[in-house]
Write a protein that holds these residues in place. Structure first.
Motif, PDB file in Angstrom:
ATOM      1  N   UNK A 192       6.121  20.608   2.392  1.00 15.92           N
ATOM      2  CA  UNK A 192       6.981  20.089   3.457  1.00 15.92           C
ATOM      3  C   UNK A 192       7.937  19.061   2.858  1.00 15.92           C
ATOM      4  N   UNK A 193       9.044  18.846   3.559  1.00 17.59           N
ATOM      5  CA  UNK A 193      10.030  17.859   3.120  1.00 17.59           C
ATOM      6  C   UNK A 193      10.528  17.110   4.342  1.00 17.59           C
ATOM      7  N   UNK A 194      10.791  15.813   4.180  1.00 20.58           N
ATOM      8  CA  UNK A 194      11.287  14.976   5.271  1.00 20.58           C
ATOM      9  C   UNK A 194      12.018  13.789   4.669  1.00 20.58           C
ATOM     10  N   UNK A 195      12.714  13.065   5.510  1.00 22.96           N
ATOM     11  CA  UNK A 195      13.435  11.874   5.063  1.00 22.96           C
ATOM     12  C   UNK A 195      12.454  10.732   4.801  1.00 22.96           C
ATOM     13  N   UNK A 196      12.741   9.912   3.794  1.00 20.44           N
ATOM     14  CA  UNK A 196      11.938   8.705   3.537  1.00 20.44           C
ATOM     15  C   UNK A 196      12.063   7.771   4.733  1.00 20.44           C
ATOM     16  N   UNK A 197      10.959   7.171   5.148  1.00 20.75           N
ATOM     17  CA  UNK A 197      10.941   6.434   6.404  1.00 20.75           C
ATOM     18  C   UNK A 197      11.138   4.932   6.260  1.00 20.75           C
ATOM     19  N   UNK A 198      11.028   4.394   5.058  1.00 21.53           N
ATOM     20  CA  UNK A 198      11.192   2.948   4.884  1.00 21.53           C
ATOM     21  C   UNK A 198      11.363   2.622   3.409  1.00 21.53           C
ATOM     22  N   UNK A 199      11.821   1.396   3.154  1.00 17.94           N
ATOM     23  CA  UNK A 199      11.922   0.953   1.764  1.00 17.94           C
ATOM     24  C   UNK A 199      10.533   0.850   1.153  1.00 17.94           C
ATOM     25  N   UNK A 200       9.559   0.476   1.969  1.00 16.13           N
ATOM     26  CA  UNK A 200       8.180   0.399   1.498  1.00 16.13           C
ATOM     27  C   UNK A 200       7.731   1.758   0.954  1.00 16.13           C
ATOM     28  N   UNK A 201       8.053   2.812   1.713  1.00 15.62           N
ATOM     29  CA  UNK A 201       7.658   4.141   1.255  1.00 15.62           C
ATOM     30  C   UNK A 201       8.368   4.509  -0.038  1.00 15.62           C
TER      31      UNK A 201
END
Length: 522
Positions: free
Chosen positions: A418-427
């Motif tokens: 699966x692929x998705x957008x990064x959700x935060x700078x932490x991630x």
């Protein structure tokens, strides 16, 4: 050349050898037993063979389009069974072949015709004749080639098989090496090494050999390039790959053809290396500059003249002399990290560019060799990445989260990934930490909408970092895994599907993938 003069090289009649080849090879599947059951004598079935044109009465009752073929008792041909009373409006068998012959007026020349053959069973099946149609003819003379198609001379020679008989309505294609051997015997083309080029990488591809004989006619060097072990250069030409000026096709001897002096040619032969045209051109250029480049160096550095490698190489040469840059690249390519099958010259160049940018960011002078030319580039790059990794920033996170709703359209699942957008700078920071690359340094640009950062996961473990992708302006710029590893076959196939489903739209029919297969440091 006038058509009348051109066509005078060809025989007027179809030869018995051609008829035999078409009947026994090209259209051997076009043999049928048409069955008919008598209305008077019930149960009596007759069968008519289209090959020998004789009728018999089968011992066993035959069925229309039965799976097993049936042998005709007269001619012993294996035939397909068809019912005589059923419609045949579209029953036409067709194929295309290339047929070579000696010129009938010039013993030094050979001719070739691409012939469309067909048998039409839509009318009466009792006397079906094979139809021959040749709209594409070639004449090969030592020094020149001529090609007429549909009665007009073409500007250049090209394969009629590829141009007119491929794609939609694909014809079965046939080329006979025995036919070519008879045609070229006693002509200069007998020794052209044509036998080497009859089989392409795609085993299903059938060549008509016309583009080879065009090369052999115009460039006699084809023969001694092949006999000297440089057939890969001839193959490159046949595959229409760029040869980058590495080969002087009109050269009079092997030295002039390969643009090498006597000592260099001897070295190349003794090395046993098979250089690509690009690698050979690298060797030629840098030896002409007086730089100490070996054949082994050319094998490693040949890609410096094209694509992103060329751009990164020129950028590196702004910081150090060319000889120094080459020596440094060769040194790093011997390091364990860059000898992996997933890494190579591009990885070194790209990591070096990133590293120089990190040095400037940290105020480390690139005028000092200890900073510009670290002994272990990969290790020092990793150290600086760790030093400048951006800490979590609330404003950056706010900007990222404001984008997430619009970025949900990039979510995609396929074949266990699966692929998705990064959700935060932490991630992003954790992603970079887990995979040991510098994606965390791009958090600000991602937040500002300058790029799209996507994370690839296994569906079975959606929280564990696997690969990271950068997209800009609908172009996949980078896709890296652990330790900046380039894509595996599995990930590459997934990314291809993602591009097709998410990055292409009605107005965009293709997407540019920058170094997708080699990888770019994140």
């Amino acid at each position: 050349m006038e058509y009348e003069k051109f066509i005078s090289h060809f025989p007027e009649m179809i030869s018995k050898a051609l008829v035999s080849y078409v009947t026994d090879t090209v259209l051997t599947q076009s043999r049928y037993l048409f069955i008919r059951t008598s209305k008077v004598a019930k149960g009596i079935q007759s069968a008519y063979c289209t090959h020998c044109q004789k009728q018999h009465f089968p011992d066993i009752k035959l069925k229309h389009k039965q799976d097993a073929k049936v042998k005709c008792p007269h001619c012993k041909s294996m035939c397909e069974v068809r019912a005589a009373g059923l419609g045949r409006s579209r029953m036409v068998d067709k194929a295309v072949l290339v047929w070579y012959e000696k010129s009938i007026i010039d013993p030094q020349a050979i001719t070739a015709r691409v012939i469309d053959v067909r048998r039409d069973y839509s009318g009466s099946y009792l006397d079906v004749k094979t139809e021959y149609c040749s709209s594409h003819q070639y004449l090969f003379l030592p020094g020149s080639s001529t090609f007429f198609t549909y009665g007009k001379q073409a500007k250049s020679v090209h394969s009629a098989f590829d141009r007119y008989f491929s794609g939609y309505g694909n014809y079965p294609k046939f080329m006979s090496t025995a036919n070519i051997r008879r045609a070229v015997k006693g002509t200069p083309f007998q020794y052209s090494t044509w036998e080497t080029y009859t089989k392409y990488k795609n085993h299903r591809y059938v060549t008509d050999m016309t583009e080879f004989f065009d090369m052999a006619a115009r460039y006699p060097c084809v023969e001694y390039l092949t006999k000297s072990g440089f057939d890969n250069l001839v193959w490159a030409k046949l595959y229409k790959d760029a040869t980058y000026g590495a080969v002087n096709w009109r050269g009079k001897n092997l030295q002039k053809v390969l643009r090498l002096d006597k000592a260099e040619l001897k070295e190349l032969r003794q090395s046993g290396l098979r250089l690509t045209a690009l690698q050979l051109r690298f060797y030629q250029r840098f030896r002409s500059k007086g730089l100490p480049v070996s054949l082994e160096d050319a094998k490693l550095l040949g890609d410096l003249h094209v694509g992103q490698e060329n751009y990164l190489y020129k950028t590196a040469c702004e910081f150090a002399p060319e000889a120094t840059v080459l020596k440094y690249l060769l040194k790093q390519l011997q390091k364990e990290h860059y000898t992996s099958e997933y890494r190579g010259l591009y990885s070194v160049l790209n990591d070096w560019r990133d590293y120089r940018g990190q040095c400037e960011q940290l105020g480390m002078s690139l005028k000092e060799d200890r900073y510009l030319l670290p002994n272990d580039l990969h290790r020092e790059h990793a150290k600086l990445t760790k030093r400048i990794r951006i800490k979590r920033d609330e404003e950056v996170d706010r900007q990222i989260k404001s984008r997430l709703a619009k970025l949900k359209k990039y979510e995609f699942h396929h074949n266990g990934l699966l692929i998705r957008a990064a959700e935060s700078s932490e991630e992003l920071f954790e992603e970079g930490k887990a995979l040991k690359h510098c994606v965390g340094g791009y958090a600000n640009r991602y937040a500002a909408g300058e790029m799209l950062l996507l994370v690839i996961r296994r569906a079975s473990d959606p929280d564990k970092p696997f690969y990271t992708m950068e997209v800009r302006e609908h172009k996949v710029m980078q896709c890296r895994g652990l330790n900046n590893k380039s894509m595996t076959t599995e990930v590459n196939e997934f990314v291809d599907q993602f591009i097709a489903k998410k990055l292409l739209n009605k107005k965009r029919t293709r997407v540019e993938v920058t170094q997708l297969h080699e990888g770019v440091a994140v």
